[in-house]
Design a protein around this motif. Sequence first.
Motif, PDB file in Angstrom:
ATOM      1  N   GLU A  36       0.810  -1.204   0.000  1.00  0.00           N
ATOM      2  CA  GLU A  36       0.000   0.000   0.000  1.00  0.00           C
ATOM      3  C   GLU A  36       0.857   1.274   0.000  1.00  0.00           C
ATOM      4  N   ALA A  37       2.171   1.138   0.182  1.00  0.00           N
ATOM      5  CA  ALA A  37       3.054   2.312   0.269  1.00  0.00           C
ATOM      6  C   ALA A  37       3.396   2.850  -1.113  1.00  0.00           C
ATOM      7  N   SER A  38       3.560   4.169  -1.194  1.00  0.00           N
ATOM      8  CA  SER A  38       3.957   4.781  -2.463  1.00  0.00           C
ATOM      9  C   SER A  38       5.471   4.749  -2.651  1.00  0.00           C
ATOM     10  N   ASP A  39       6.234   4.694  -1.562  1.00  0.00           N
ATOM     11  CA  ASP A  39       7.687   4.584  -1.654  1.00  0.00           C
ATOM     12  C   ASP A  39       8.081   3.173  -2.061  1.00  0.00           C
ATOM     13  N   ALA A  40       9.231   3.073  -2.710  1.00  0.00           N
ATOM     14  CA  ALA A  40       9.755   1.755  -3.073  1.00  0.00           C
ATOM     15  C   ALA A  40      10.251   1.053  -1.815  1.00  0.00           C
ATOM     16  N   MET A  41       9.781  -0.175  -1.596  1.00  0.00           N
ATOM     17  CA  MET A  41      10.155  -0.926  -0.402  1.00  0.00           C
ATOM     18  C   MET A  41      10.612  -2.325  -0.766  1.00  0.00           C
ATOM     19  N   VAL A  42      11.654  -2.777  -0.063  1.00  0.00           N
ATOM     20  CA  VAL A  42      12.201  -4.105  -0.265  1.00  0.00           C
ATOM     21  C   VAL A  42      12.371  -4.755   1.103  1.00  0.00           C
ATOM     22  N   LEU A  43      11.906  -5.986   1.236  1.00  0.00           N
ATOM     23  CA  LEU A  43      12.037  -6.748   2.487  1.00  0.00           C
ATOM     24  C   LEU A  43      13.022  -7.883   2.260  1.00  0.00           C
ATOM     25  N   ALA A  44      14.032  -7.982   3.156  1.00  0.00           N
ATOM     26  CA  ALA A  44      15.070  -9.007   3.009  1.00  0.00           C
ATOM     27  C   ALA A  44      15.283  -9.734   4.324  1.00  0.00           C
ATOM     28  N   THR A  45      15.798 -10.933   4.216  1.00  0.00           N
ATOM     29  CA  THR A  45      16.169 -11.682   5.411  1.00  0.00           C
ATOM     30  C   THR A  45      17.418 -11.070   6.028  1.00  0.00           C
ATOM     31  N   SER A  46      17.790 -11.552   7.211  1.00  0.00           N
ATOM     32  CA  SER A  46      18.995 -11.027   7.861  1.00  0.00           C
ATOM     33  C   SER A  46      20.248 -11.404   7.089  1.00  0.00           C
ATOM     34  N   GLU A  47      20.139 -12.360   6.182  1.00  0.00           N
ATOM     35  CA  GLU A  47      21.270 -12.699   5.318  1.00  0.00           C
ATOM     36  C   GLU A  47      21.310 -11.856   4.052  1.00  0.00           C
ATOM     37  N   GLY A  48      20.295 -11.020   3.842  1.00  0.00           N
ATOM     38  CA  GLY A  48      20.297 -10.142   2.689  1.00  0.00           C
ATOM     39  C   GLY A  48      19.544 -10.649   1.485  1.00  0.00           C
ATOM     40  N   ILE A  49      18.822 -11.758   1.642  1.00  0.00           N
ATOM     41  CA  ILE A  49      18.051 -12.302   0.523  1.00  0.00           C
ATOM     42  C   ILE A  49      16.668 -11.649   0.496  1.00  0.00           C
ATOM     43  N   ILE A  50      16.302 -11.101  -0.662  1.00  0.00           N
ATOM     44  CA  ILE A  50      15.036 -10.393  -0.800  1.00  0.00           C
ATOM     45  C   ILE A  50      13.878 -11.390  -0.815  1.00  0.00           C
ATOM     46  N   VAL A  51      12.883 -11.133   0.055  1.00  0.00           N
ATOM     47  CA  VAL A  51      11.704 -12.002   0.119  1.00  0.00           C
ATOM     48  C   VAL A  51      10.439 -11.273  -0.307  1.00  0.00           C
ATOM     49  N   GLY A  52      10.561  -9.975  -0.562  1.00  0.00           N
ATOM     50  CA  GLY A  52       9.390  -9.231  -0.996  1.00  0.00           C
ATOM     51  C   GLY A  52       9.758  -7.840  -1.472  1.00  0.00           C
ATOM     52  N   ALA A  53       8.986  -7.342  -2.440  1.00  0.00           N
ATOM     53  CA  ALA A  53       9.184  -5.986  -2.951  1.00  0.00           C
ATOM     54  C   ALA A  53       7.857  -5.479  -3.492  1.00  0.00           C
ATOM     55  N   ASN A  54       7.564  -4.194  -3.285  1.00  0.00           N
ATOM     56  CA  ASN A  54       6.290  -3.677  -3.773  1.00  0.00           C
ATOM     57  C   ASN A  54       6.411  -3.192  -5.219  1.00  0.00           C
ATOM     58  N   LEU A  55       5.277  -2.773  -5.769  1.00  0.00           N
ATOM     59  CA  LEU A  55       5.249  -2.350  -7.165  1.00  0.00           C
ATOM     60  C   LEU A  55       6.126  -1.123  -7.411  1.00  0.00           C
ATOM     61  N   SER A  56       6.187  -0.228  -6.416  1.00  0.00           N
ATOM     62  CA  SER A  56       7.034   0.963  -6.562  1.00  0.00           C
ATOM     63  C   SER A  56       8.503   0.572  -6.688  1.00  0.00           C
ATOM     64  N   ALA A  57       8.925  -0.431  -5.933  1.00  0.00           N
ATOM     65  CA  ALA A  57      10.307  -0.910  -6.030  1.00  0.00           C
ATOM     66  C   ALA A  57      10.552  -1.553  -7.384  1.00  0.00           C
ATOM     67  N   ALA A  58       9.579  -2.334  -7.850  1.00  0.00           N
ATOM     68  CA  ALA A  58       9.710  -2.969  -9.155  1.00  0.00           C
ATOM     69  C   ALA A  58       9.847  -1.917 -10.255  1.00  0.00           C
ATOM     70  N   SER A  59       9.062  -0.825 -10.136  1.00  0.00           N
ATOM     71  CA  SER A  59       9.111   0.242 -11.123  1.00  0.00           C
ATOM     72  C   SER A  59      10.462   0.974 -11.081  1.00  0.00           C
ATOM     73  N   MET A  60      10.947   1.285  -9.891  1.00  0.00           N
ATOM     74  CA  MET A  60      12.220   1.989  -9.757  1.00  0.00           C
ATOM     75  C   MET A  60      13.370   1.165 -10.300  1.00  0.00           C
ATOM     76  N   LEU A  61      13.351  -0.142 -10.021  1.00  0.00           N
ATOM     77  CA  LEU A  61      14.470  -1.003 -10.376  1.00  0.00           C
ATOM     78  C   LEU A  61      14.339  -1.622 -11.765  1.00  0.00           C
ATOM     79  N   GLY A  62      13.167  -1.446 -12.389  1.00  0.00           N
ATOM     80  CA  GLY A  62      12.979  -1.980 -13.728  1.00  0.00           C
ATOM     81  C   GLY A  62      12.917  -3.500 -13.764  1.00  0.00           C
ATOM     82  N   ARG A  63      12.475  -4.102 -12.670  1.00  0.00           N
ATOM     83  CA  ARG A  63      12.357  -5.560 -12.577  1.00  0.00           C
ATOM     84  C   ARG A  63      10.989  -5.919 -12.015  1.00  0.00           C
TER      85      ARG A  63
END
Length: 358
Positions: A36-63
């Motif tokens: 629901e956030a307008s900012d780009a957000m990425v959620l990662a494990t403590s090891e740095g592996i991404i487990v989630g990203a919102n649409l804003s992050a996908a748009s910013m990163l082109g993925r």
Amino acid sequence: MASQRDSVGASQQKETIPADEFAGIGEVACKQVMLEASDAMVLATSEGIIVGANLSAASMLGRSQDELTGMHVVQLHPEEERKRVLSVFEELRTVGHSLVEHRVLRADGSLVHAEVSGTRIRDQGTGEIFMLGVFRDIEKRREDESRQRAAVVREVHHRIKNHLQGLSGLLARHASREPALQPALRDVQGQIHSISLIHGLQSRRGSEQIWLCDMVRGVCQSIEEVWGLIQHITVTVNTTSPVYISTDECVPVALIVNELVGNAVKHGGGGWYSVNVEACVEGSPEKARVTVRNRGRLSEAFEISRGRDLSSGLGLVGALMPREGAKLDIRMIDGSDEVVSVLDLTPPVLAKPFEHEI
């Protein structure tokens, strides 16, 4: 990627984080907030592996979101920043929060300047630790700051130029009243004009950096005005691309060029009002040359490298020459009455353009 995950994971195993040091939130609830956030957000494990990203992050990163899932956080940044990213990530794991500016790598290879706010969170149900990164595109903010800085630079240099021109005007009045002092006062006027020229160019461009060709043209025009020349000094430019002068060396190089061209005018033959002087700028951003040609002869004792038989102006040139990145040679052309002054410039006198200049 595995080695990065293992290294961060190993340090995680050695650390025990008190439960009251981080916010508690369910992973499902966190992902709902992200969606629901307008900012780009990425959620990662403590090891740095991404487990989630919102649409804003996908748009910013082109993925796509699916493509981002499973990547390591360092893969979101260019190679040269990844060591710093790992260091910040480790700090986030330890301290619980971070706020830095990073360049973010898009899928097409382009870069985005972003402010990255990191927060360490804990899943209330499983106790697992996650890292939430909020990415804000700050390109517009950087552009605004750059424009504001340019406006300040223009105003400051414009005022300095006006003050110097006023001082030059006073010297011109004194010269008109004291004919015997005119040559000496013209020398001083030329030096003041050269310094004023630098501030004028910096004011016009809104940048501390200036082009070598603009500097040489400006110095020659200034000398024409100060000495009242009827015949213009011929200036030619042959460079592959703009040649930038280091900010710290702008004034010294301008004064050196002023002395070389002014000296050529004085000894150019036919009197001050009918001289034959040529100035040429050639080369590339990494290696440039300024050549000044004029009619004249050098004394047998003249030796620029050892400072022998130099005029006061050329003595000033020797004092102003940068220790690195500049070399001057003054010689006569064999079998002619032509004197050539060659000023070779390389880094650090030459500089790369500031990022906003590119």
